[in-house]
Write a protein that holds these residues in place. Structure first.
Motif, short mmCIF file in Angstrom:
data_model
loop_
_atom_site.label_atom_id
_atom_site.label_comp_id
_atom_site.label_asym_id
_atom_site.label_seq_id
_atom_site.Cartn_x
_atom_site.Cartn_y
_atom_site.Cartn_z
N GLU A 77 -0.24 1.70 8.51
CA GLU A 77 -1.51 2.40 8.76
C GLU A 77 -2.37 2.25 7.51
N PRO A 78 -3.57 1.65 7.65
CA PRO A 78 -4.37 1.28 6.47
C PRO A 78 -4.63 2.40 5.47
N ALA A 79 -5.13 3.53 5.91
CA ALA A 79 -5.52 4.57 4.96
C ALA A 79 -4.33 5.05 4.13
N SER A 80 -3.24 5.38 4.77
CA SER A 80 -2.09 5.89 4.02
C SER A 80 -1.48 4.82 3.12
N GLU A 81 -1.48 3.57 3.56
CA GLU A 81 -0.94 2.49 2.74
C GLU A 81 -1.84 2.21 1.53
N LEU A 82 -3.15 2.31 1.71
CA LEU A 82 -4.07 2.11 0.58
C LEU A 82 -3.92 3.22 -0.45
N ILE A 83 -3.78 4.44 0.02
CA ILE A 83 -3.59 5.57 -0.89
C ILE A 83 -2.27 5.40 -1.65
N ALA A 84 -1.22 4.98 -0.94
CA ALA A 84 0.07 4.75 -1.59
C ALA A 84 -0.03 3.63 -2.63
N HIS A 89 0.03 1.80 -8.20
CA HIS A 89 -0.56 1.00 -9.29
C HIS A 89 -1.38 1.86 -10.26
N ASP A 90 -1.40 3.16 -10.03
CA ASP A 90 -2.12 4.10 -10.89
C ASP A 90 -3.54 3.61 -11.20
N VAL A 91 -4.29 3.33 -10.13
CA VAL A 91 -5.64 2.78 -10.30
C VAL A 91 -6.62 3.87 -10.73
N ASP A 92 -7.70 3.43 -11.35
CA ASP A 92 -8.76 4.32 -11.80
C ASP A 92 -9.83 4.51 -10.73
N LEU A 93 -9.88 3.58 -9.77
CA LEU A 93 -10.95 3.58 -8.76
C LEU A 93 -10.46 2.84 -7.53
N ILE A 94 -10.88 3.31 -6.36
CA ILE A 94 -10.64 2.60 -5.10
C ILE A 94 -12.00 2.14 -4.59
N CYS A 95 -12.10 0.87 -4.25
CA CYS A 95 -13.35 0.30 -3.75
C CYS A 95 -13.18 -0.08 -2.29
N LEU A 96 -14.03 0.47 -1.43
CA LEU A 96 -14.00 0.22 0.01
C LEU A 96 -15.36 -0.23 0.49
N SER A 97 -15.37 -0.87 1.64
CA SER A 97 -16.62 -1.18 2.31
C SER A 97 -16.43 -0.84 3.78
N PHE A 109 -12.17 5.93 17.20
CA PHE A 109 -11.44 4.86 16.53
C PHE A 109 -10.92 5.25 15.16
N GLY A 110 -11.40 6.35 14.60
CA GLY A 110 -11.01 6.74 13.26
C GLY A 110 -11.80 5.97 12.22
N SER A 111 -11.66 6.35 10.99
CA SER A 111 -12.35 5.69 9.90
C SER A 111 -11.41 5.60 8.71
N VAL A 112 -11.04 4.37 8.35
CA VAL A 112 -10.17 4.18 7.19
C VAL A 112 -10.87 4.71 5.95
N THR A 113 -12.15 4.39 5.81
CA THR A 113 -12.90 4.84 4.64
C THR A 113 -12.86 6.36 4.51
N GLN A 114 -13.17 7.04 5.59
CA GLN A 114 -13.18 8.50 5.58
C GLN A 114 -11.79 9.05 5.27
N SER A 115 -10.77 8.47 5.86
CA SER A 115 -9.41 8.94 5.62
C SER A 115 -8.97 8.74 4.18
N VAL A 116 -9.37 7.63 3.57
CA VAL A 116 -9.02 7.40 2.16
C VAL A 116 -9.76 8.39 1.28
N ILE A 117 -11.05 8.57 1.52
CA ILE A 117 -11.83 9.50 0.70
C ILE A 117 -11.23 10.90 0.76
N LEU A 118 -10.86 11.34 1.95
CA LEU A 118 -10.32 12.69 2.11
C LEU A 118 -8.86 12.81 1.67
N GLY A 119 -8.15 11.67 1.59
CA GLY A 119 -6.73 11.71 1.32
C GLY A 119 -6.31 11.43 -0.11
N THR A 120 -7.28 11.22 -1.01
CA THR A 120 -6.93 10.92 -2.39
C THR A 120 -7.77 11.76 -3.35
N ASP A 121 -7.20 11.98 -4.53
CA ASP A 121 -7.94 12.64 -5.60
C ASP A 121 -8.59 11.62 -6.53
#
Length: 131
Positions: A77-84, A89-97, A109-121
């Motif tokens: 699942e894209p959003a959870s895998e991107l957050i993981a 990798h202890d990144v400083d920033l996540i870049c999405l389009s 359909f859901g939104s990967v972008t929205q899910s990542v934004i809401l699912g990470t600090d």
């Protein structure tokens, strides 16, 4: 070193917008390390991440500009895998389009972008190919 997770799909225009944003970061060629990430959900051709059109365009742009990068691919699942991946990798920033969707489309359909934004600090930047 400033680490950026670049979540890419196969769309060339979105990918190039992401590359352009990262290249515009201060000292990008000396201080930025990008992780070009893709989450496979369906891969009937058995492609690996460097074979994806969007990823190839970003890699070419970074090769030309001198931005350091590595590849990261997984499936699920894209959003959870991107957050993981961002956590791993202890990144400083996540870049999405994100794709332009209506509110109804996001509900259906859901939104990967929205899910990542809401699912990470972690800080998340979204870019548009129209920028």
């Amino acid at each position: 070193m400033y680490r950026v997770l670049v979540a890419l799909d196969t769309d060339k225009d979105r990918a190039l917008a992401q590359a352009s944003m990262i290249e515009s970061l201060p000292a990008a060629t000396e201080e930025v390390s990008a992780i070009l990430a893709h989450v496979f959900q369906d891969n009937p051709e058995g492609q690996s991440i460097p074979q994806l059109d969007g990823v190839r365009h970003v890699a070419d742009a970074f090769d030309e500009s001198g931005v350091d990068y590595e590849y990261y691919e997984t499936s699920g699942e894209p959003a959870s895998e991107l957050i993981a991946a961002a956590d791993e990798h202890d990144v400083d920033l996540i870049c999405l389009s994100g794709r332009k969707r209506t509110p109804t489309g996001k509900v259906i359909f859901g939104s990967v972008t929205q899910s990542v934004i809401l699912g990470t600090d972690r800080p998340v930047v979204t870019v548009s190919p129209d920028r």
